[in-house]
Write a protein that holds these residues in place. Structure first.
Motif, PDB file in Angstrom:
ATOM      1  N   PHE A  48      50.503  42.168  32.901  1.00 17.53           N
ATOM      2  CA  PHE A  48      49.785  40.936  33.252  1.00 17.53           C
ATOM      3  C   PHE A  48      50.579  40.071  34.226  1.00 17.53           C
ATOM      4  O   PHE A  48      49.984  39.325  35.019  1.00 17.53           O
ATOM      5  CB  PHE A  48      49.407  40.167  31.986  1.00 17.53           C
ATOM      6  CG  PHE A  48      48.123  40.652  31.377  1.00 17.53           C
ATOM      7  CD1 PHE A  48      46.908  40.101  31.751  1.00 17.53           C
ATOM      8  CD2 PHE A  48      48.134  41.686  30.462  1.00 17.53           C
ATOM      9  CE1 PHE A  48      45.720  40.561  31.210  1.00 17.53           C
ATOM     10  CE2 PHE A  48      46.944  42.158  29.905  1.00 17.53           C
ATOM     11  CZ  PHE A  48      45.738  41.600  30.288  1.00 17.53           C
ATOM     12  N   LYS A  49      51.886  40.166  34.201  1.00 11.14           N
ATOM     13  CA  LYS A  49      52.681  39.471  35.217  1.00 11.14           C
ATOM     14  C   LYS A  49      52.439  40.076  36.596  1.00 11.14           C
ATOM     15  O   LYS A  49      52.469  39.355  37.618  1.00 11.14           O
ATOM     16  CB  LYS A  49      54.167  39.527  34.855  1.00 11.14           C
ATOM     17  CG  LYS A  49      54.554  38.569  33.737  1.00 11.14           C
ATOM     18  CD  LYS A  49      56.055  38.592  33.462  1.00 11.14           C
ATOM     19  CE  LYS A  49      56.417  37.540  32.415  1.00 11.14           C
ATOM     20  NZ  LYS A  49      57.876  37.535  32.122  1.00 11.14           N
ATOM     21  N   GLU A  50      52.190  41.373  36.634  1.00 14.82           N
ATOM     22  CA  GLU A  50      51.817  42.000  37.902  1.00 14.82           C
ATOM     23  C   GLU A  50      50.454  41.493  38.383  1.00 14.82           C
ATOM     24  O   GLU A  50      50.250  41.252  39.573  1.00 14.82           O
ATOM     25  CB  GLU A  50      51.774  43.526  37.752  1.00 14.82           C
ATOM     26  CG  GLU A  50      53.085  44.212  37.973  1.00 14.82           C
ATOM     27  CD  GLU A  50      53.553  44.059  39.420  1.00 14.82           C
ATOM     28  OE1 GLU A  50      53.042  44.771  40.301  1.00 14.82           O
ATOM     29  OE2 GLU A  50      54.412  43.196  39.658  1.00 14.82           O
ATOM     30  N   LEU A  51      49.527  41.327  37.442  1.00 15.23           N
ATOM     31  CA  LEU A  51      48.225  40.760  37.814  1.00 15.23           C
ATOM     32  C   LEU A  51      48.405  39.347  38.367  1.00 15.23           C
ATOM     33  O   LEU A  51      47.768  38.972  39.363  1.00 15.23           O
ATOM     34  CB  LEU A  51      47.288  40.741  36.606  1.00 15.23           C
ATOM     35  CG  LEU A  51      46.984  42.077  35.924  1.00 15.23           C
ATOM     36  CD1 LEU A  51      45.882  41.889  34.871  1.00 15.23           C
ATOM     37  CD2 LEU A  51      46.575  43.146  36.925  1.00 15.23           C
ATOM     38  N   PHE A  52      49.256  38.565  37.717  1.00 11.26           N
ATOM     39  CA  PHE A  52      49.565  37.220  38.209  1.00 11.26           C
ATOM     40  C   PHE A  52      50.116  37.282  39.630  1.00 11.26           C
ATOM     41  O   PHE A  52      49.723  36.496  40.504  1.00 11.26           O
ATOM     42  CB  PHE A  52      50.575  36.557  37.277  1.00 11.26           C
ATOM     43  CG  PHE A  52      51.082  35.222  37.759  1.00 11.26           C
ATOM     44  CD1 PHE A  52      50.506  34.043  37.308  1.00 11.26           C
ATOM     45  CD2 PHE A  52      52.143  35.143  38.650  1.00 11.26           C
ATOM     46  CE1 PHE A  52      50.977  32.810  37.748  1.00 11.26           C
ATOM     47  CE2 PHE A  52      52.615  33.917  39.098  1.00 11.26           C
ATOM     48  CZ  PHE A  52      52.032  32.746  38.648  1.00 11.26           C
ATOM     49  N   ARG A  53      51.028  38.215  39.866  1.00 11.41           N
ATOM     50  CA  ARG A  53      51.697  38.301  41.169  1.00 11.41           C
ATOM     51  C   ARG A  53      50.725  38.561  42.302  1.00 11.41           C
ATOM     52  O   ARG A  53      50.823  37.951  43.381  1.00 11.41           O
ATOM     53  CB  ARG A  53      52.767  39.398  41.126  1.00 11.41           C
ATOM     54  CG  ARG A  53      53.530  39.582  42.441  1.00 11.41           C
ATOM     55  CD  ARG A  53      54.501  40.744  42.379  1.00 11.41           C
ATOM     56  NE  ARG A  53      53.840  42.033  42.240  1.00 11.41           N
ATOM     57  CZ  ARG A  53      53.285  42.711  43.259  1.00 11.41           C
ATOM     58  NH1 ARG A  53      53.278  42.203  44.481  1.00 11.41           N
ATOM     59  NH2 ARG A  53      52.724  43.890  43.042  1.00 11.41           N
ATOM     60  N   ILE A  54      49.775  39.460  42.101  1.00 13.70           N
ATOM     61  CA  ILE A  54      48.898  39.862  43.202  1.00 13.70           C
ATOM     62  C   ILE A  54      47.663  38.966  43.325  1.00 13.70           C
ATOM     63  O   ILE A  54      46.948  39.036  44.331  1.00 13.70           O
ATOM     64  CB  ILE A  54      48.445  41.327  43.052  1.00 13.70           C
ATOM     65  CG1 ILE A  54      47.589  41.511  41.804  1.00 13.70           C
ATOM     66  CG2 ILE A  54      49.648  42.255  43.043  1.00 13.70           C
ATOM     67  CD1 ILE A  54      47.020  42.911  41.662  1.00 13.70           C
ATOM     68  N   LEU A  55      47.412  38.109  42.332  1.00 14.87           N
ATOM     69  CA  LEU A  55      46.220  37.268  42.353  1.00 14.87           C
ATOM     70  C   LEU A  55      46.414  36.072  43.276  1.00 14.87           C
ATOM     71  O   LEU A  55      47.429  35.379  43.234  1.00 14.87           O
ATOM     72  CB  LEU A  55      45.902  36.778  40.933  1.00 14.87           C
ATOM     73  CG  LEU A  55      44.615  35.965  40.769  1.00 14.87           C
ATOM     74  CD1 LEU A  55      43.393  36.850  40.984  1.00 14.87           C
ATOM     75  CD2 LEU A  55      44.581  35.318  39.377  1.00 14.87           C
ATOM     76  N   LYS A  56      45.404  35.806  44.099  1.00 18.63           N
ATOM     77  CA  LYS A  56      45.436  34.623  44.954  1.00 18.63           C
ATOM     78  C   LYS A  56      45.297  33.357  44.107  1.00 18.63           C
ATOM     79  O   LYS A  56      44.616  33.366  43.074  1.00 18.63           O
ATOM     80  CB  LYS A  56      44.288  34.659  45.963  1.00 18.63           C
ATOM     81  CG  LYS A  56      44.386  35.715  47.039  1.00 18.63           C
ATOM     82  CD  LYS A  56      43.187  35.616  47.973  1.00 18.63           C
ATOM     83  CE  LYS A  56      43.245  36.665  49.077  1.00 18.63           C
ATOM     84  NZ  LYS A  56      42.065  36.585  49.980  1.00 18.63           N
ATOM     85  N   PRO A  57      45.914  32.258  44.520  1.00 16.29           N
ATOM     86  CA  PRO A  57      45.627  30.980  43.857  1.00 16.29           C
ATOM     87  C   PRO A  57      44.124  30.697  43.907  1.00 16.29           C
ATOM     88  O   PRO A  57      43.501  30.811  44.959  1.00 16.29           O
ATOM     89  CB  PRO A  57      46.417  29.970  44.693  1.00 16.29           C
ATOM     90  CG  PRO A  57      47.518  30.778  45.314  1.00 16.29           C
ATOM     91  CD  PRO A  57      46.932  32.134  45.589  1.00 16.29           C
ATOM     92  N   GLY A  58      43.551  30.365  42.772  1.00 18.16           N
ATOM     93  CA  GLY A  58      42.109  30.157  42.711  1.00 18.16           C
ATOM     94  C   GLY A  58      41.318  31.409  42.425  1.00 18.16           C
ATOM     95  O   GLY A  58      40.108  31.341  42.205  1.00 18.16           O
TER      96      GLY A  58
END
Length: 252
Positions: free
Chosen positions: A178-188
Motif C-alpha cells: 500500500f505504500k507503493e500505491l501511495f507512491r504512484i498515486l497522484k495527489p487528488g
C-alpha cells in the motif's frame, strides 16, 4: 454499462476453482450416511443433523456467492467515479482478473495498465492456479512483486485492486504494497479497494471461510500506516465493501 458475463458465471467459477472442497464435502456426507446405517438408532439423529449442517453451510455459501457475483451490481463498477474519461488507471490483481475488460468498457479513453502480483511461492492456493489456467491474462499484463510497482512517483489517477489484496497475508508485506500505491498515486487521485470483510455477514455466509478475509479494522490500520485515508466506504452488498482511498491530507 453493459457487461459481458454469462449466467451463473460467478458461482460457477467458485465451484470450478474449488471443486476439491465440494468433492470432500459430498464424500464426507456420504460416509456419514453410511455410518448412520451401522450405528444404533440412538446416535443416528446426531449424524443426520451433522449431514444437514454440512449441506446447509455449502448451500448458504453458494447462494451468497450467487447473489454477490451474479445478481448484484458489483461488476457494473457503479462504485467508481467516471467523470474523468482520459485518466491514467492501473488495475492490480493476484492472478485472476475479472476487472480489466470492464474498466476498458467504462473508461474507453483512459490509459489502462494491468499488473499481476501473483507469486506461486507465496500464494499457494490451488484455486488461484486453476483460475489462471482457465482464464488467459489481459493483454499487456505485467508481473510484479508486492514490494515494487514499475511506475514513477505520483503518475496514476486511479488504482483498482478488486478482491485480491487480501491474498497478501503478511501484514508487513501488505503495508509495503500500500505504500507503493501511495507512491504512484497522484495527489487528488483515488484508490478503490474492493473486499469481503471478516465480519458477521460474511461469517453467516461462508462460515469458517470468513477467516480468509481481513477485518475492517485490519484494513483501516493498513491504510493509515501506508499514508492513505478512507474518504468513503461503499457496501455493494452486505458481503462486499469498497474503500475509496486518497493520500492522507491529499498532498505529496
Amino acid at each position: 454499462m453493459e457487461i459481458n458475463r454469462k449466467s451463473f458465471q460467478g458461482v460457477g467459477n467458485i465451484i470450478r476453482f474449488n471443486w476439491h472442497f465440494y468433492v470432500l464435502a459430498v464424500g464426507t456426507v456420504m460416509l456419514l450416511l453410511l455410518l448412520a446405517q451401522q450405528i444404533g438408532t440412538v446416535f443416528q439423529p446426531f449424524v443426520y443433523i451433522l449431514c444437514f449442517l454440512i449441506v446447509s453451510c455449502i448451500a448458504v455459501s453458494l447462494l451468497a456467492s450467487f447473489y454477490v457475483y451474479d445478481l448484484s451490481d458489483l461488476y457494473n463498477l457503479n462504485w467508481m467515479d467516471k467523470k474523468d474519461s482520459d485518466q491514467v488507471i492501473i488495475n492490480i490483481h493476484s492472478g485472476f482478473d475479472e476487472t480489466s475488460t470492464l474498466l476498458i468498457q467504462a473508461f474507453p479513453e483512459a490509459s489502462l495498465s494491468v499488473f499481476d502480483f501473483y507469486d506461486p511461492i507465496k500464494h499457494t492456493e490451488v484455486s488461484i492456479k486453476r483460475a489462471r489456467e482457465a482464464y488467459p491474462p489481459f493483454p499487456g499484463t505485467q508481473s510484479i512483486s508486492t514490494d515494487y510497482i514499475p511506475l514513477t512517483d505520483a503518475s496514476v489517477d486511479t488504482i483498482v485492486v478488486a478482491l485480491s489484496a487480501h491474498e497478501i497475508r503478511d501484514a508487513a508485506e501488505r503495508i509495503r504494497f500500500f505504500k507503493e500505491l501511495f507512491r504512484i498515486l497522484k495527489p487528488g487521485g483515488n484508490i478503490y479497494i474492493t473486499e469481503h470483510l471478516r465480519d458477521v455477514p460474511n461469517f453467516l455466509a461462508y462460515n469458517i471461510g470468513f477467516f480468509h478475509f481481513h477485518s475492517k479494522n485490519t484494513w483501516l490500520q493498513t491504510f493509515k500506516q501506508s499514508g492513505l485515508q478512507v474518504i468513503q466506504e461503499i457496501k455493494t452488498t452486505p458481503f462486499i465493501s469498497t474503500f475509496i482511498l486518497t493520500r492522507y491530507g491529499n498532498s505529496i
